[in-house]
Design an enzyme around this catalytic site. Structure first.
Site, PDB file in Angstrom:
ATOM      1  N   LYS A 190     -10.664 106.290  36.573  1.00  0.00           N
ATOM      2  CA  LYS A 190     -10.651 105.321  35.463  1.00  0.00           C
ATOM      3  C   LYS A 190     -11.745 104.308  35.803  1.00  0.00           C
ATOM      4  O   LYS A 190     -11.522 103.090  35.833  1.00  0.00           O
ATOM      5  CB  LYS A 190      -9.253 104.682  35.361  1.00  0.00           C
ATOM      6  CG  LYS A 190      -9.016 103.863  34.116  1.00  0.00           C
ATOM      7  CD  LYS A 190      -8.832 104.687  32.853  1.00  0.00           C
ATOM      8  CE  LYS A 190      -8.667 103.789  31.647  1.00  0.00           C
ATOM      9  NZ  LYS A 190      -8.748 104.511  30.363  1.00  0.00           N
ATOM     10  N   ASP A 246       0.216 111.836  40.342  1.00  0.00           N
ATOM     11  CA  ASP A 246       1.663 111.941  40.133  1.00  0.00           C
ATOM     12  C   ASP A 246       1.931 112.415  38.706  1.00  0.00           C
ATOM     13  O   ASP A 246       2.685 113.362  38.456  1.00  0.00           O
ATOM     14  CB  ASP A 246       2.278 110.548  40.368  1.00  0.00           C
ATOM     15  CG  ASP A 246       3.791 110.580  40.445  1.00  0.00           C
ATOM     16  OD1 ASP A 246       4.381 111.661  40.347  1.00  0.00           O
ATOM     17  OD2 ASP A 246       4.390 109.493  40.605  1.00  0.00           O
TER      18      ASP A 246
END
Ligand code: NAD
Length: 355
Positions: A190, A246
């Site tokens: 990101k 995750d």
């Protein structure tokens, strides 16, 4: 080759027993020792990860883990809950690289929520950094805000943090894994918003120059989440941080539609590893003899491949799993009309027979 066998709770004991039978027919020199972990260890010793279990795991070349947890432990103080055993093992063994393949077996294409043509032949590997990122960064906590939009009110904060060596070592794992596959790595970040992930992107790019035979591309995490359901086969190896990993690894694994089929490996710098199915202890079906043992059996195959250097044996197990699926044998979670429903024991026995 020494293996610490930690079955844990719920279906953990049932599925690990089948994986052990499979390992035993391979005629390798494996020394297996079993210990309690999770809720079972809490019951016996008052702690989910007793010293003796940790010692056994540390001294082994690999840990074969079932699953831990049960709703009945939800009221315990957090450090005593069964799930803390996994965190303790990760921390103590330095398991920084989590490898989760998402493979769609041809016979199970119908189990996916996606259209068959999107996932038929799917074979991707998600590599998640496991010991850094916002999950472990300091400082973290709660306090009364002294500034911001609402000073004087309660706020909570966590710190996203990665160091260069942490990113370098997970990048190497990804490029080396890609070399054994179709030589493509997608690094997910990101970087457009987060400084931590600008460093991530820079370091992965630098490490990539040491692997000129592997193609590297970068993708923002929001786009990656979308592409995984739009066109998952465009990926080969995906490498990302702890939190994005995750989420994306769960998303990717569910593409195949069969939680009982998905193995995982968590490795440290010396290739010592913990191998476990991606699912939990399934208290709802524990003791019924219907759990699917294939994710654990496939985790044992990953163990042979990554920690014990037994690639041929790993491939034999994977081929045996394909054989039993081709024979139409299915545990309840992957059953469909026209196939044969089998128990946990029968599925394990079928894999042993196929071997
Ligand atoms: P779960 O993965 O245990 O079960 C989710 C659903 O999938 C259940 O309906 C279960 O019956 C089914 N399922 C899971 N594995 C299966 C298998 N091998 N064969 C057939 N069906 C299977 O997740 P949950 O119910 O959210 O969690 C149960 C417990 O497991 C909780 O205590 C949780 O904390 C723990 N947990 C442990 C781990 C781990 O040990 N690594 C991981 C996830 C959850």
């Amino acid at each position: 080759m020494k293996i610490a066998v930690l079955p844990g709770d719920g279906i953990g004991t049932e599925i690990v027993a089948e994986a052990v039978k499979v390992l035993n027919v391979l005629e390798l020199k494996l020394e297996m020792e079993t210990a309690l972990v999770g809720g079972a260890a809490y019951e016996a010793y008052g702690h989910p990860l007793p010293e003796a279990t940790l010692k056994l795991a540390k001294e082994a070349d690999a840990v074969l883990f079932g699953a831990v947890g049960d709703w009945k432990y939800d009221k315990l103080d957090r450090p005593l809950r069964p799930e803390q055993a996994i965190l303790g093992l990760r921390k103590n063994l330095g398991l920084f690289a989590n490898l989760r393949p998402a493979i769609c077996y041809e016979q199970l294409v119908g189990a996916s929520s996606l259209k068959p043509e999107l996932i038929s032949g799917l074979d991707i590997l998600i590599i998640r950094e496991l010991t850094g990122d916002i999950y472990f960064g300091q400082p973290r906590g709660r306090r009364i805000a002294s500034d911001g939009l609402f000073p004087g009110t309660e706020e909570a904060f966590d710190t996203m943090r990665y160091s260069r060596p942490e990113i370098e070592r997970i990048a190497h794992v990804a490029f080396q894994a890609a070399r054994k596959r179709s030589k493509r790595v997608t690094s997910v970040d990101k970087a457009n918003v987060l400084e931590t992930f600008q460093l991530w992107k820079d370091v992965v790019t630098e490490v990539g120059t040491q692997y000129p035979d592997v193609a590297l591309d970068h993708m923002y995490v929001d786009n990656a989440a979308m592409q995984l359901v739009r066109d998952p086969k465009k990926f080969d190896v995906v490498v990302t941080g702890n939190m994005f990993g995750d989420i994306l690894s769960d998303e990717a694994s569910m593409l195949t539609g069969s939680i009982g089929m998905l193995p995982s490996a968590s490795l440290n710098a010396s290739k010592q590893g913990l191998y476990e199915p991606s699912h939990g202890s399934a208290p709802d079906i524990a003791g019924k003899g219907i759990a699917n043992p294939l994710a654990t059996i496939l985790s044992a195959a990953m163990m042979l491949r990554f920690s014990l250097n037994q690639e041929a044996a790993a491939q034999r197990i994977e081929a045996a799993v394909k054989t039993v699926l081709a024979q139409g044998l299915r545990t309840a979670d992957i059953f469909s009309p026209g196939t044969t429903r089998v128990s946990t024991l029968e599925m394990g026995a079928a894999v042993v027979r196929a071997l």
